[in-house]
Structures are given as structure tokens and as C-alpha cells.
Design an enzyme around this catalytic site. Structure first.
Site, mmCIF file in Angstrom:
data_model
loop_
_atom_site.group_PDB
_atom_site.id
_atom_site.type_symbol
_atom_site.label_atom_id
_atom_site.label_comp_id
_atom_site.label_asym_id
_atom_site.label_seq_id
_atom_site.Cartn_x
_atom_site.Cartn_y
_atom_site.Cartn_z
ATOM 1 N N GLN A 1 33.896 21.368 -26.348
ATOM 2 C CA GLN A 1 33.324 20.137 -25.820
ATOM 3 C C GLN A 1 34.412 19.281 -25.177
ATOM 4 O O GLN A 1 35.497 19.134 -25.708
ATOM 5 C CB GLN A 1 32.666 19.374 -26.978
ATOM 6 C CG GLN A 1 31.718 18.286 -26.556
ATOM 7 C CD GLN A 1 30.831 17.829 -27.700
ATOM 8 O OE1 GLN A 1 30.647 18.548 -28.670
ATOM 9 N NE2 GLN A 1 30.268 16.656 -27.588
ATOM 10 N N SER B 1 37.239 24.797 -31.289
ATOM 11 C CA SER B 1 36.072 24.130 -31.877
ATOM 12 C C SER B 1 34.802 24.879 -31.506
ATOM 13 O O SER B 1 34.603 26.025 -31.900
ATOM 14 C CB SER B 1 36.031 22.668 -31.426
ATOM 15 O OG SER B 1 35.018 21.958 -32.096
ATOM 16 N N LEU B 2 33.924 24.267 -30.722
ATOM 17 C CA LEU B 2 32.698 24.939 -30.280
ATOM 18 C C LEU B 2 33.005 26.289 -29.644
ATOM 19 O O LEU B 2 32.244 27.254 -29.782
ATOM 20 C CB LEU B 2 31.957 24.053 -29.276
ATOM 21 C CG LEU B 2 30.860 24.778 -28.488
ATOM 22 C CD1 LEU B 2 29.639 25.002 -29.354
ATOM 23 C CD2 LEU B 2 30.524 24.057 -27.214
ATOM 24 N N ARG C 1 23.803 22.588 -34.553
ATOM 25 C CA ARG C 1 25.125 22.083 -34.934
ATOM 26 C C ARG C 1 25.399 20.731 -34.277
ATOM 27 O O ARG C 1 25.856 19.781 -34.928
ATOM 28 C CB ARG C 1 26.184 23.106 -34.507
ATOM 29 C CG ARG C 1 27.633 22.731 -34.780
ATOM 30 C CD ARG C 1 28.525 23.850 -34.257
ATOM 31 N NE ARG C 1 29.935 23.687 -34.578
ATOM 32 C CZ ARG C 1 30.813 23.093 -33.793
ATOM 33 N NH1 ARG C 1 30.405 22.587 -32.630
ATOM 34 N NH2 ARG C 1 32.089 23.005 -34.143
ATOM 35 N N HIS D 1 35.543 17.526 -37.125
ATOM 36 C CA HIS D 1 36.630 18.192 -37.867
ATOM 37 C C HIS D 1 37.324 17.249 -38.849
ATOM 38 O O HIS D 1 38.530 17.330 -39.067
ATOM 39 C CB HIS D 1 37.627 18.829 -36.897
ATOM 40 C CG HIS D 1 36.973 19.772 -35.936
ATOM 41 N ND1 HIS D 1 36.377 20.945 -36.351
ATOM 42 C CD2 HIS D 1 36.759 19.683 -34.600
ATOM 43 C CE1 HIS D 1 35.845 21.546 -35.289
ATOM 44 N NE2 HIS D 1 36.052 20.805 -34.237
ATOM 45 N N GLN E 1 34.456 25.106 -40.592
ATOM 46 C CA GLN E 1 35.085 24.611 -39.371
ATOM 47 C C GLN E 1 34.624 23.202 -39.008
ATOM 48 O O GLN E 1 35.380 22.412 -38.434
ATOM 49 C CB GLN E 1 34.772 25.586 -38.228
ATOM 50 C CG GLN E 1 35.510 25.306 -36.931
ATOM 51 C CD GLN E 1 34.577 25.289 -35.739
ATOM 52 O OE1 GLN E 1 33.576 24.578 -35.729
ATOM 53 N NE2 GLN E 1 34.900 26.085 -34.736
#
Length: 311
Positions: A10, A90-91, A115, A199, A247
Site C-alpha cells: 500500500q 506488507s500487503l 484484511r 504493523h 504480520q
């Protein structure tokens, strides 16, 4: 050339981000597949926006997943070298898992929409914040966060490269930590246009809910190693399930992930998907001047990467 491939998360989205790939059937088919899953036109969102719609987390995450998978499928179709190792920021880890064969694309599209919705709901709009701290070592950033917490949450969320750490948490605590980091010698402290403290421990509740969503999804060991939490390759389906849940509320250690990829004896790194953020980080993380870092963010970039890695 032996390569590793990385997928952005993102923040790398932009209106018209894959316009140069519009004539590629495999790309448009990938968008059509994702659009059918969600019941909305993702290609129109990618190409026409507007920015406000693209930047809503519930839209950004399936959009970036689709864009990364579309670019990788085109890479495969053009005869691109098979990467020795995959990773995503991340994503982008979900994109890597799809491209590595660990999860079906349609399942991943559904999951990242859920999510995103859970992440957005975890903290009221305006209550969270993220900021980039530049020019300060990791230990000093962590110390600044501890000093500034004041009973709230502010934590290191993304260890992007040496001297660049993103912090996140409650908005007021992030502001205090920015000042504390400057007092410790940070060159800059920049508030990011993101309200979700991803996170961090504030997402622990969202992670618990996400566990329910991913519980019934089929996952399997990837055919290409995919590095996840702890910079270790993902194992079987259950191990992947645990890792992607964790995560959500654990920091992204991107610098360490790229360094772990070097253990696969790769001689180049290709960013696959919109933007050049990870390519830029890769060039600053890997000190070897002969190591190639390439960005396949559009058709010219992808073709240049295909040519550079063909030998």
C-alpha cells in the site's frame, strides 16, 4: 541472471498506474478475474481513480494485489527468468504468496479486501498515524517511541532501510515520538498520509478477526521460496496462515528481508508492480555495485528488466 522478485504494498498506487499495460491481454484478464470476485471494476479504479477512491484501504489492497499479479503473469508470459526467491512489503507478501503458488488468486483477492476492512475498523479514523523517521539508527527510533508513549501506543512499524524507520500508533503519541526522534538527531520526521497504524499492537484485534477469515482458505507450501515474518521462507499452509495473521501486528523488517534474499545467491532484484519504492530501497540496502536492482513498474520498465535478466 539469478534474481529475487519483490512486490510493493500500500502506498505505491497511483491513477493510471498500469496504463502502459492496457494492451496486454493477460493483464486485463487478471483485472477481470479480480473484478468478478469483488463485483466492481478494478481496471477502471486503477486507470481512472479518483485518488480518493484508490487510497481507501479497502480498495487499495485488492488493487495493489491485482496489479502485482498482473505484472508477474506478464513477466511469465514474456519468458522472464523464474525468480529464486520472492518477498513482498506488507500487503505485497500476499502478492508474493499468489505468485509463488501458495494461495489462489481469487482467494487472495477476497482475503485482502477483508484484511483491509478489519485494519480500517481497528482504530477510529483520525485516531492513528504513521510517520517516517530519517537519519536515525533503529535503537534510537525505538528509544524515542518508548519515551513518547505516555500510556499510548507508538512503535516502530517498518524497518525499511538503515536510517529509515516508519513509526505508527496513536496520533498524539506519534507526534511526540517525532519530536523525540528529532531531539535524538533525526534528520527528518515526516507524517505520512496514512491513518491506520499498521504493523503495531493496535492491530492485534484485527489480526484475531482475520484469523477467522483465513481459517477456511486453502494454503500450501509455495513452489518458489517466499520470505515472510522473521525473514524465513514460508513453510506449509498452516505455517503461512499463522505468519500472515501475525504480520498484521508485527513490524515489517524490510532491510533484513532483502539481506536474507541475498542468501539465495541472487545477482539482481526486480520490483514487480506499480511504483519504484522497493527498487529504491534495494539500491540503498545492497552495497554491491555489480548487483542489479530493476523496477518493472510499467511496460518499458518490465521490458528493460526482461532484457537485463535474460542472460
Amino acid at each position: 541472471m539469478q534474481i529475487g522478485m519483490v512486490f510493493p504494498g500500500q502506498g505505491s498506487q497511483s491513477v493510471g498506474m498500469q496504463a502502459t499495460l492496457a494492451g496486454e491481454t493477460v493483464v486485463r484478464d487478471t483485472y477481470a478475474e479480480a473484478s468478478a470476485v469483488l463485483g466492481e471494476d478494478l481496471w477502471a479504479l486503477a486507470e481512472d481513480g479518483p485518488d480518493a477512491a484508490q487510497n481507501r484501504t479497502e480498495n487499495t489492497q485488492p488493487l495493489m494485489l491485482t496489479a502485482g499479479v498482473a505484472a508477474y503473469r506478464l513477466w511469465q508470459q514474456r519468458g522472464g527468468v523464474v525468480p529464486l526467491v520472492l518477498a513482498g512489503h506488507s500487503l505485497g507478501e500476499f502478492t508474493a504468496l499468489v505468485c509463488g503458488g501458495a494461495i489462489g488468486f481469487a482467494d487472495a483477492v477476497r482475503l485482502v479486501r477483508i484484511r483491509a476492512q478489519l485494519m480500517q475498523a481497528a482504530v477510529p479514523l483520525g485516531a492513528g498515524a504513521m510517520a517516517a523517521i530519517l537519519g536515525l539508527d533503529d535503537a534510537d527510533v525505538e528509544a524515542a517511541c518508548r519515551e513518547a508513549a505516555g500510556g499510548e501506543v507508538v512503535e516502530a512499524a517498518n524497518y525499511n532501510q538503515p536510517g529509515q524507520v516508519v513509526i505508527a500508533g496513536h496520533a498524539a503519541a506519534v507526534e511526540r515520538a517525532m519530536q523525540a526522534a528529532k531531539a535524538r538527531g533525526a534528520k527528518r520526521a515526516v507524517l505520512l498520509a496514512v491513518s491506520i497504524p499498521a504493523h503495531t499492537s493496535l492491530l492485534a484485534g484485527a489480526a484475531a478477526e482475520f484469523a477467522g477469515a483465513i481459517g477456511a482458505v486453502h494454503l500450501q507450501a509455495p513452489s518458489i521460496p517466499v520470505l515472510g515474518i522473521g525473514q524465513r521462507p514460508h513453510g506449509d499452509g498452516e505455517a503461512i496462515r499463522r505468519a500472515v495473521i501475525e504480520q498484521l501486528h508485527r513490524p515489517v523488517r524490510w532491510s533484513a528481508t532483502v539481506e536474507a534474499m541475498l542468501g539465495y545467491r541472487i545477482r539482481g532484484l526486480v520490483e514487480c508492480g506499480p511504483g519504484k519504492v522497493l527498487a529504491g530501497l534495494g539500491r540503498r540496502i545492497v552495497k554491491d555495485k555489480e548487483f542489479q536492482v530493476l523496477a518493472g513498474d510499467d511496460l518499458p520498465g518490465l521490458e528493460a528488466a526482461l532484457a537485463a535478466t535474460a542472460a
